[in-house]
Write a protein that holds these residues in place. Structure first.
Motif, PDB file in Angstrom:
ATOM      1  N   ASP A   1      47.631  33.117  46.888  1.00  0.00           N
ATOM      2  CA  ASP A   1      47.985  33.647  48.274  1.00  0.00           C
ATOM      3  C   ASP A   1      49.258  34.164  48.217  1.00  0.00           C
ATOM      4  O   ASP A   1      49.744  35.066  49.082  1.00  0.00           O
ATOM      5  N   ASP A   2      50.215  33.829  47.507  1.00  0.00           N
ATOM      6  CA  ASP A   2      51.663  34.338  47.397  1.00  0.00           C
ATOM      7  C   ASP A   2      51.498  35.832  46.650  1.00  0.00           C
ATOM      8  O   ASP A   2      52.517  36.620  47.091  1.00  0.00           O
ATOM      9  N   ARG A   3      50.606  36.327  46.305  1.00  0.00           N
ATOM     10  CA  ARG A   3      50.414  37.630  45.606  1.00  0.00           C
ATOM     11  C   ARG A   3      49.476  38.654  46.519  1.00  0.00           C
ATOM     12  O   ARG A   3      49.650  39.693  46.116  1.00  0.00           O
ATOM     13  N   VAL A   4      48.811  38.111  47.533  1.00  0.00           N
ATOM     14  CA  VAL A   4      47.981  39.045  48.464  1.00  0.00           C
ATOM     15  C   VAL A   4      48.896  40.015  49.013  1.00  0.00           C
ATOM     16  O   VAL A   4      50.254  39.806  49.657  1.00  0.00           O
ATOM     17  N   GLY A   5      48.849  41.448  48.594  1.00  0.00           N
ATOM     18  CA  GLY A   5      49.519  42.513  49.276  1.00  0.00           C
ATOM     19  C   GLY A   5      51.000  42.546  48.588  1.00  0.00           C
ATOM     20  O   GLY A   5      51.647  43.647  49.318  1.00  0.00           O
ATOM     21  N   ALA A   6      51.283  41.804  47.622  1.00  0.00           N
ATOM     22  CA  ALA A   6      52.632  41.909  47.090  1.00  0.00           C
ATOM     23  C   ALA A   6      52.688  42.146  45.554  1.00  0.00           C
ATOM     24  O   ALA A   6      53.737  42.523  45.071  1.00  0.00           O
ATOM     25  N   ARG A   7      51.667  41.540  45.088  1.00  0.00           N
ATOM     26  CA  ARG A   7      51.572  41.677  43.495  1.00  0.00           C
ATOM     27  C   ARG A   7      50.173  41.699  43.101  1.00  0.00           C
ATOM     28  O   ARG A   7      49.094  41.652  43.877  1.00  0.00           O
ATOM     29  N   SER A   8      49.840  42.043  41.814  1.00  0.00           N
ATOM     30  CA  SER A   8      48.660  42.230  41.254  1.00  0.00           C
ATOM     31  C   SER A   8      48.275  41.143  40.277  1.00  0.00           C
ATOM     32  O   SER A   8      49.158  40.855  39.682  1.00  0.00           O
ATOM     33  N   THR A   9      46.867  40.943  40.081  1.00  0.00           N
ATOM     34  CA  THR A   9      46.397  39.885  39.293  1.00  0.00           C
ATOM     35  C   THR A   9      45.170  40.429  38.459  1.00  0.00           C
ATOM     36  O   THR A   9      44.410  41.128  39.007  1.00  0.00           O
ATOM     37  N   VAL A  10      45.035  40.086  37.275  1.00  0.00           N
ATOM     38  CA  VAL A  10      44.061  40.397  36.361  1.00  0.00           C
ATOM     39  C   VAL A  10      43.272  39.193  36.199  1.00  0.00           C
ATOM     40  O   VAL A  10      43.966  38.281  35.795  1.00  0.00           O
ATOM     41  N   ILE A  11      42.116  39.180  36.189  1.00  0.00           N
ATOM     42  CA  ILE A  11      41.275  37.726  35.959  1.00  0.00           C
ATOM     43  C   ILE A  11      40.373  38.269  34.951  1.00  0.00           C
ATOM     44  O   ILE A  11      39.598  39.283  35.087  1.00  0.00           O
ATOM     45  N   THR A  12      40.213  37.383  33.831  1.00  0.00           N
ATOM     46  CA  THR A  12      38.892  37.706  32.882  1.00  0.00           C
ATOM     47  C   THR A  12      38.186  36.415  32.920  1.00  0.00           C
ATOM     48  O   THR A  12      38.645  35.200  32.911  1.00  0.00           O
ATOM     49  N   SER A  13      36.826  36.501  32.903  1.00  0.00           N
ATOM     50  CA  SER A  13      36.010  35.830  33.051  1.00  0.00           C
ATOM     51  C   SER A  13      34.515  35.900  32.127  1.00  0.00           C
ATOM     52  O   SER A  13      34.224  37.184  32.442  1.00  0.00           O
ATOM     53  N   GLN A  14      33.851  34.912  31.657  1.00  0.00           N
ATOM     54  CA  GLN A  14      32.687  35.156  31.161  1.00  0.00           C
ATOM     55  C   GLN A  14      31.624  34.981  32.216  1.00  0.00           C
ATOM     56  O   GLN A  14      30.568  35.571  32.310  1.00  0.00           O
ATOM     57  N   LEU A  15      31.994  34.434  33.466  1.00  0.00           N
ATOM     58  CA  LEU A  15      31.230  34.162  34.626  1.00  0.00           C
ATOM     59  C   LEU A  15      31.141  35.411  35.401  1.00  0.00           C
ATOM     60  O   LEU A  15      32.111  35.878  35.846  1.00  0.00           O
ATOM     61  N   PRO A  16      29.867  35.909  35.846  1.00  0.00           N
ATOM     62  CA  PRO A  16      29.845  37.135  36.709  1.00  0.00           C
ATOM     63  C   PRO A  16      30.488  36.681  38.152  1.00  0.00           C
ATOM     64  O   PRO A  16      30.375  35.687  38.607  1.00  0.00           O
ATOM     65  N   VAL A  17      30.965  37.866  38.779  1.00  0.00           N
ATOM     66  CA  VAL A  17      31.581  37.533  40.175  1.00  0.00           C
ATOM     67  C   VAL A  17      30.704  36.808  41.097  1.00  0.00           C
ATOM     68  O   VAL A  17      31.238  35.981  41.728  1.00  0.00           O
ATOM     69  N   GLU A  18      29.474  37.311  40.885  1.00  0.00           N
ATOM     70  CA  GLU A  18      28.735  36.661  42.071  1.00  0.00           C
ATOM     71  C   GLU A  18      28.517  35.441  41.940  1.00  0.00           C
ATOM     72  O   GLU A  18      27.944  34.603  42.893  1.00  0.00           O
ATOM     73  N   HIS A  19      28.825  34.713  40.838  1.00  0.00           N
ATOM     74  CA  HIS A  19      28.757  33.453  40.491  1.00  0.00           C
ATOM     75  C   HIS A  19      30.011  32.451  40.747  1.00  0.00           C
ATOM     76  O   HIS A  19      30.003  31.138  40.835  1.00  0.00           O
ATOM     77  N   TRP A  20      31.103  33.134  41.260  1.00  0.00           N
ATOM     78  CA  TRP A  20      32.255  32.703  41.415  1.00  0.00           C
ATOM     79  C   TRP A  20      32.252  31.640  42.675  1.00  0.00           C
ATOM     80  O   TRP A  20      33.020  30.636  42.622  1.00  0.00           O
ATOM     81  N   HIS A  21      31.636  31.895  43.482  1.00  0.00           N
ATOM     82  CA  HIS A  21      31.818  31.173  44.805  1.00  0.00           C
ATOM     83  C   HIS A  21      31.103  29.605  44.571  1.00  0.00           C
ATOM     84  O   HIS A  21      31.481  28.779  44.886  1.00  0.00           O
ATOM     85  N   ALA A  22      29.788  29.581  43.783  1.00  0.00           N
ATOM     86  CA  ALA A  22      29.536  28.332  43.498  1.00  0.00           C
ATOM     87  C   ALA A  22      30.081  27.638  42.298  1.00  0.00           C
ATOM     88  O   ALA A  22      30.208  26.507  42.563  1.00  0.00           O
ATOM     89  N   TYR A  23      30.875  28.366  41.597  1.00  0.00           N
ATOM     90  CA  TYR A  23      31.742  27.896  40.637  1.00  0.00           C
ATOM     91  C   TYR A  23      32.921  27.063  41.224  1.00  0.00           C
ATOM     92  O   TYR A  23      33.007  25.780  40.991  1.00  0.00           O
ATOM     93  N   LEU A  24      33.280  27.449  42.272  1.00  0.00           N
ATOM     94  CA  LEU A  24      34.629  26.938  43.017  1.00  0.00           C
ATOM     95  C   LEU A  24      34.046  25.745  43.608  1.00  0.00           C
ATOM     96  O   LEU A  24      35.035  25.042  44.062  1.00  0.00           O
ATOM     97  N   ASN A  25      32.678  25.815  44.071  1.00  0.00           N
ATOM     98  CA  ASN A  25      32.174  24.379  44.720  1.00  0.00           C
ATOM     99  C   ASN A  25      32.982  23.898  45.897  1.00  0.00           C
ATOM    100  O   ASN A  25      33.130  22.544  46.093  1.00  0.00           O
TER     101      ASN A  25
END
Length: 205
Positions: free
Chosen positions: A147-171
């Motif tokens: 939340d601190d980074r939205v519109g102010a900084r950039s983030t790189v995320i690396t993952s073996q998990l496809p993006v479409e599975h992230w919602h279920a992963y966060l549970n």
């Protein structure tokens, strides 16, 4: 000539400091060495665009996904290296380690200070996203960081998990919506393919 030499010396010192503070896992990774063959599905035009670091200056994100060993971490570090060389601050951290650091920070009273430090960093590289299940506190902490980074900084995320599975992963539907909204909509997405780069050359066809 003396002024030019002094300027170059200061710039070199600054880049060295930024690279040291970034703590990149692959400190020698650079975009000039990117491999495009082997079925990796890397877009040269997109990598050239990312190399300019304009996406960092405009506070966009980058998501790198793919199987283990396909070079996600290396590419993230190469982009971090490029950012440092353009005078931008970078911090590399494995996501499980960051969440453990934040858990400890809650206990010793340094949580706010750690969040503030992360919030000031131009590029935060979160490696190994999605490796282990998250507890409620960890989900809350991730939301605080992002939340601190939205519109102010950039983030790189690396993952073996496809993006479409992230919602279920966060549970947690509510927190998952909030976290993903802060990451995905302003993100470039690169899905790496091909054989593991860790495979010995003699074993490759």
């Amino acid at each position: 000539m003396l002024v030019d030499r002094e300027h170059i010396w200061r710039e070199n010192r600054r880049v060295s400091r930024l690279l040291r503070e970034a703590r990149l896992k692959s400190s020698q990774a650079c975009l000039e060495d990117v491999r495009y063959g082997g079925g990796r599905k890397l877009d040269r035009a997109l990598i050239a665009q990312l190399a300019s670091c304009q996406w960092i200056r405009t506070h966009q994100n980058l998501i790198l996904t793919g199987a283990t060993g396909c070079g996600k971490t290396w590419l993230a570090c190469a982009l971090g290296n490029a950012a440092c060389r353009q005078g931008l601050s970078v911090a590399y951290v494995r996501t499980p380690r960051l969440l453990e650091e934040l858990r400890i920070a809650h206990g010793d009273g340094s949580f706010g200070k750690r969040l503030a430090s992360l919030a000031k960093t131009d590029l935060l590289i979160l490696d190994d996203w999605g490796l282990a299940p998250l507890g409620q506190t960890e989900r809350n902490d991730l939301l605080e960081v992002l939340d601190d980074r939205v519109g102010a900084r950039s983030t790189v995320i690396t993952s073996q998990l496809p993006v479409e599975h992230w919602h279920a992963y966060l549970n947690d539907p509510t927190l998952a919506d909030a976290i993903l909204d802060r990451v995905i909509h302003a993100a470039h997405k690169v899905s790496l393919a091909g054989e593991s780069l860790r495979k010995p050359e003699k074993d490759k066809p």
